[in-house]
Design a protein around this motif. Structure first.
Motif, PDB file in Angstrom:
ATOM      1  N   ILE A 174       0.893  -1.275   0.176  1.00 54.49           N
ATOM      2  CA  ILE A 174      -0.190  -0.004  -0.125  1.00 54.49           C
ATOM      3  C   ILE A 174       0.981   1.291  -0.134  1.00 54.49           C
ATOM      4  O   ILE A 174       2.025   1.469   0.602  1.00 54.49           O
ATOM      5  N   GLU A 175       0.432   2.084  -0.815  1.00 53.09           N
ATOM      6  CA  GLU A 175       1.287   3.322  -0.799  1.00 53.09           C
ATOM      7  C   GLU A 175       1.471   4.023   0.621  1.00 53.09           C
ATOM      8  O   GLU A 175       0.545   4.082   1.297  1.00 53.09           O
ATOM      9  N   ALA A 176       2.680   4.418   0.975  1.00 53.68           N
ATOM     10  CA  ALA A 176       2.972   4.892   2.316  1.00 53.68           C
ATOM     11  C   ALA A 176       2.125   6.035   2.687  1.00 53.68           C
ATOM     12  O   ALA A 176       1.919   7.051   1.750  1.00 53.68           O
ATOM     13  N   GLY A 177       1.428   5.858   3.858  1.00 52.83           N
ATOM     14  CA  GLY A 177       0.677   6.991   4.276  1.00 52.83           C
ATOM     15  C   GLY A 177      -0.926   6.535   3.938  1.00 52.83           C
ATOM     16  O   GLY A 177      -1.861   7.499   4.426  1.00 52.83           O
ATOM     17  N   LYS A 178      -1.099   5.729   2.951  1.00 57.86           N
ATOM     18  CA  LYS A 178      -2.392   5.338   2.672  1.00 57.86           C
ATOM     19  C   LYS A 178      -3.289   4.333   3.651  1.00 57.86           C
ATOM     20  O   LYS A 178      -4.270   4.030   3.377  1.00 57.86           O
ATOM     21  N   GLY A 179      -2.293   3.545   4.315  1.00 53.00           N
ATOM     22  CA  GLY A 179      -2.950   2.585   5.118  1.00 53.00           C
ATOM     23  C   GLY A 179      -4.319   2.816   5.896  1.00 53.00           C
ATOM     24  O   GLY A 179      -4.863   1.913   5.803  1.00 53.00           O
ATOM     25  N   MET A 180      -4.220   4.056   6.553  1.00 57.82           N
ATOM     26  CA  MET A 180      -5.329   4.433   7.306  1.00 57.82           C
ATOM     27  C   MET A 180      -6.634   4.317   6.599  1.00 57.82           C
ATOM     28  O   MET A 180      -7.776   3.813   7.027  1.00 57.82           O
ATOM     29  N   GLU A 181      -6.529   5.121   5.371  1.00 54.12           N
ATOM     30  CA  GLU A 181      -7.433   5.108   4.683  1.00 54.12           C
ATOM     31  C   GLU A 181      -8.101   3.846   4.072  1.00 54.12           C
ATOM     32  O   GLU A 181      -9.264   3.630   3.853  1.00 54.12           O
ATOM     33  N   VAL A 182      -7.058   2.988   3.662  1.00 55.84           N
ATOM     34  CA  VAL A 182      -7.674   1.666   3.424  1.00 55.84           C
ATOM     35  C   VAL A 182      -8.341   0.782   4.495  1.00 55.84           C
ATOM     36  O   VAL A 182      -9.500   0.293   4.167  1.00 55.84           O
ATOM     37  N   TYR A 183      -7.602   1.069   5.430  1.00 56.76           N
ATOM     38  CA  TYR A 183      -8.351   0.590   6.823  1.00 56.76           C
ATOM     39  C   TYR A 183      -9.737   0.911   6.920  1.00 56.76           C
ATOM     40  O   TYR A 183     -10.635   0.258   7.323  1.00 56.76           O
ATOM     41  N   ASP A 225     -12.824  -4.414  -5.013  1.00 54.47           N
ATOM     42  CA  ASP A 225     -13.101  -3.404  -6.186  1.00 54.47           C
ATOM     43  C   ASP A 225     -12.522  -1.943  -5.381  1.00 54.47           C
ATOM     44  O   ASP A 225     -11.985  -1.050  -6.037  1.00 54.47           O
ATOM     45  N   VAL A 226     -13.159  -1.936  -4.069  1.00 54.01           N
ATOM     46  CA  VAL A 226     -12.850  -0.784  -3.398  1.00 54.01           C
ATOM     47  C   VAL A 226     -11.486  -0.645  -3.098  1.00 54.01           C
ATOM     48  O   VAL A 226     -10.810   0.621  -3.272  1.00 54.01           O
ATOM     49  N   LEU A 227     -10.778  -1.379  -2.726  1.00 55.75           N
ATOM     50  CA  LEU A 227      -9.320  -1.494  -2.593  1.00 55.75           C
ATOM     51  C   LEU A 227      -8.558  -1.225  -3.808  1.00 55.75           C
ATOM     52  O   LEU A 227      -7.361  -0.375  -3.593  1.00 55.75           O
ATOM     53  N   GLY A 228      -8.915  -1.543  -4.702  1.00 54.15           N
ATOM     54  CA  GLY A 228      -8.396  -1.379  -6.245  1.00 54.15           C
ATOM     55  C   GLY A 228      -8.432   0.133  -6.598  1.00 54.15           C
ATOM     56  O   GLY A 228      -7.779   0.783  -7.117  1.00 54.15           O
ATOM     57  N   TYR A 229      -9.548   0.784  -6.115  1.00 52.50           N
ATOM     58  CA  TYR A 229      -9.851   2.138  -6.561  1.00 52.50           C
ATOM     59  C   TYR A 229      -8.871   2.911  -5.398  1.00 52.50           C
ATOM     60  O   TYR A 229      -8.260   4.178  -5.767  1.00 52.50           O
ATOM     61  N   PRO A 273     -10.931  -1.131 -10.431  1.00 52.49           N
ATOM     62  CA  PRO A 273     -12.397  -1.461 -10.703  1.00 52.49           C
ATOM     63  C   PRO A 273     -13.117  -0.433 -11.668  1.00 52.49           C
ATOM     64  O   PRO A 273     -12.927   0.667 -11.901  1.00 52.49           O
ATOM     65  N   GLU A 274     -13.957  -1.474 -12.741  1.00 55.67           N
ATOM     66  CA  GLU A 274     -14.627  -0.678 -13.675  1.00 55.67           C
ATOM     67  C   GLU A 274     -15.713   0.484 -13.124  1.00 55.67           C
ATOM     68  O   GLU A 274     -15.993   1.589 -13.588  1.00 55.67           O
ATOM     69  N   THR A 275     -16.337  -0.200 -11.941  1.00 51.05           N
ATOM     70  CA  THR A 275     -17.221   0.709 -11.252  1.00 51.05           C
ATOM     71  C   THR A 275     -16.769   0.853  -9.668  1.00 51.05           C
ATOM     72  O   THR A 275     -16.624  -0.141  -9.210  1.00 51.05           O
ATOM     73  N   VAL A 276     -17.284   1.751  -9.207  1.00 51.41           N
ATOM     74  CA  VAL A 276     -16.970   1.964  -7.595  1.00 51.41           C
ATOM     75  C   VAL A 276     -18.387   2.443  -7.168  1.00 51.41           C
ATOM     76  O   VAL A 276     -18.979   3.508  -7.678  1.00 51.41           O
ATOM     77  N   LYS A 277     -18.764   1.917  -5.997  1.00 55.11           N
ATOM     78  CA  LYS A 277     -20.426   2.103  -5.567  1.00 55.11           C
ATOM     79  C   LYS A 277     -20.095   2.707  -4.147  1.00 55.11           C
ATOM     80  O   LYS A 277     -19.603   1.962  -3.360  1.00 55.11           O
ATOM     81  N   ASN A 278     -20.628   3.799  -3.671  1.00 56.03           N
ATOM     82  CA  ASN A 278     -20.719   4.487  -2.406  1.00 56.03           C
ATOM     83  C   ASN A 278     -19.358   4.649  -1.807  1.00 56.03           C
ATOM     84  O   ASN A 278     -19.062   4.386  -0.705  1.00 56.03           O
ATOM     85  N   VAL A 279     -18.359   4.829  -2.820  1.00 59.49           N
ATOM     86  CA  VAL A 279     -17.082   5.156  -2.257  1.00 59.49           C
ATOM     87  C   VAL A 279     -16.717   6.521  -2.149  1.00 59.49           C
ATOM     88  O   VAL A 279     -16.341   7.277  -1.553  1.00 59.49           O
ATOM     89  N   ILE A 280     -16.983   7.027  -3.600  1.00 54.64           N
ATOM     90  CA  ILE A 280     -16.717   8.634  -3.859  1.00 54.64           C
ATOM     91  C   ILE A 280     -18.221   9.317  -3.813  1.00 54.64           C
ATOM     92  O   ILE A 280     -19.282   8.719  -4.402  1.00 54.64           O
ATOM     93  N   ILE A 337     -11.767   2.652   4.835  1.00 60.91           N
ATOM     94  CA  ILE A 337     -12.779   2.309   3.683  1.00 60.91           C
ATOM     95  C   ILE A 337     -13.223   1.020   3.459  1.00 60.91           C
ATOM     96  O   ILE A 337     -14.264   0.549   3.103  1.00 60.91           O
ATOM     97  N   LEU A 338     -12.278  -0.238   4.012  1.00 58.83           N
ATOM     98  CA  LEU A 338     -12.717  -1.494   4.057  1.00 58.83           C
ATOM     99  C   LEU A 338     -13.540  -1.858   5.481  1.00 58.83           C
ATOM    100  O   LEU A 338     -13.842  -3.009   5.462  1.00 58.83           O
TER     101      LEU A 338
END
Lengths: 304, 139
Positions: free
Chosen positions: B15-24, B64-68, B92-99, B26-27
């Motif tokens: 995971i790109e440094a600094g993005k770990g918490m965001e991934v945590y 998909d969310v992780l991919g975005y 992902p081709e589509t992302v739902k309720n993330v953005i 969003i998942l």
């Protein structure tokens, strides 16, 4: 079940099919006068647009059908807070096809998710207005005899004009189209239209600030209004305003068979004396709007 | 710093440094009962630094969310202490309720109960557009 939310919902063949039916309606209107007997068109105008609404209603009445609907949100349940989805669920029980205009972009897509009947987007904010684009295409086709190998100039406000963006999108699928973009720097076409539509489809286009320079090369001139509120200061507006007003004098260098279009309403961007020039086609465009909507209603209802 | 290897579970690596918490976030990993380690700024030969998340349970993740959020990440599935599958996530081709669409003229700004859906329109430049108003997703 088909809808028309954006002009790209239809293939080039389907667009041509609608235009051909419309052209036949122009010649034989009586043959179509009962095509939609016992069918009901709902015109749901969540924001007022008398011109477009009357065009749809005239189209359905000319097909022998009936219409119902509302002309602004205050006379619908949306003023009580009803969602678009619920309004459409209800109205689709009362009608066979729905034409809707809404100030919010994407409202017709929401409608299409819940509707049991075809949805026609009659304008959603600054986003899409595909029946205007069909009208523009029919007018170009009837006036010029073709939709390919044309030099089409767009003049005025190319930044905010949704009709300009939609027509460029539709023309991007035709062969041999050259686009001339005539506007002040403040109102140039957005970069995404260049990258996502024109560059992506390998369209030939040039940008210029001078209507006079572009005029002799054009087969079609699509005029739009330069609105004062789009400028940061009045001086710039006053400096540029007259450059984008079409006059008989400016038309003197144009091709004899060129056609001038305008989505209307016009304010002062086309001088009134241009109206009598045979190249002025903007009132024919209005008439064509009715015929193209007749053809579209038939197509979406599956009526031959 | 040392974190024990997991026996059964998932390691989200690179995971790109600094993005770990965001991934945590969003998942929705905070909703899991199992042990989870979020390790930030781990030395990486490839990128200098990276974040890693270790989940001590075999759970279903929305890739998909992780991919975005973290298209560069890899997902390692561990069973009985051994790596059984390694997946590279993709956009992902589509992302739902993330953005959330930020266009005030978009129907999503007023209509209740509709999903916020964005579609990938330009893979190379990672451009997503709202399916309703076609506005570009903004980071």
């Amino acid at each position: 079940m088909r809808n028309l939310l954006s002009i790209t919902d239809f293939s080039v063949e389907e667009v041509n099919e609608v235009l051909e039916t419309a052209a036949d309606i122009i010649v034989h209107p009586e043959a179509y006068s009962e095509k939609c007997k016992n069918k009901i068109l709902a015109t749901l105008f969540f924001e007022p647009s008398t011109r477009t609404r009357l065009s749809f209603e005239s189209a359905m009445l000319s097909l022998g059908g009936k219409t119902l609907g509302f002309s602004d949100a205050n006379s619908s349940s949306s003023s009580k807070g009803e969602s678009v989805a619920d309004t459409i669920r209800v109205v689709s029980c009362y009608s066979d096809i729905i034409a809707m205009r809404h100030p919010k972009e994407g409202a017709p897509l929401v409608a299409s998710f819940v509707s049991d009947v075809p949805i026609i987007n009659a304008g959603d904010g600054g986003h899409n207005h595909p029946t205007q684009t069909l009208t523009d295409l029919l007018t170009i086709k009837t006036e010029m005899g073709r939709l390919d190998n044309l030099t089409v100039g767009f003049c005025g406000d190319l930044k905010f004009g949704r009709t300009v963006h939609s027509l460029i999108q539709a023309l991007s699928r035709m062969k041999g189209i050259k686009i001339v973009l005539i506007s002040p720097d403040e109102l140039k076409i957005p970069d995404y239209v260049k990258s996502d539509v024109m560059d992506k489809n390998g369209m030939d286009y040039v940008e210029t600030r001078s209507l006079e320079e572009a005029m002799p090369s054009l087969d079609v001139l699509y005029m739009t209004r330069v609105q004062q509120e789009r400028f940061f200061n009045e001086d710039d507006y006053l400096r540029l305003r007259d450059s984008y007003i079409l006059t008989l004098d400016k038309l003197s260098t144009a091709k004899k068979e060129m056609c001038v279009l305008h989505p209307l309403p016009r304010v002062n961007e086309i001088a009134v004396d241009v109206d009598s020039d045979p190249r002025a086609c903007y009132f024919k465009q209005v008439r064509n709007g009715r015929y193209v909507r007749m053809a579209l209603i038939m197509k979406l209802l599956g009526i031959k | 710093m040392k974190i024990d290897p997991i026996k059964n579970g998932i390691v989200i690596d690179h995971i790109e440094a600094g993005k770990g918490m965001e991934v945590y976030n969003i998942l929705n990993l905070s909703e899991l009962d199992c042990m989870i380690a979020l390790i930030k700024n781990v030395p990486s030969k490839k990128t200098g630094k990276k974040d890693i998340i270790k989940i001590d349970a075999s759970v279903a993740l929305d890739l998909d969310v992780l991919g975005y959020i973290a298209p560069e990440a890899t997902v390692n599935f561990i069973e009985n202490g051994a790596l059984v599958k390694k997946s590279k996530v993709a956009l992902p081709e589509t992302v739902k309720n993330v953005i959330k669409c930020k266009n005030p003229r978009c129907i999503t700004s007023v209509e209740q109960g509709i999903d916020q859906v964005f579609k990938l329109v330009d893979k190379e430049n990672r451009v997503y557009r709202c399916i309703y108003c076609e506005s570009k997703a903004k980071d």
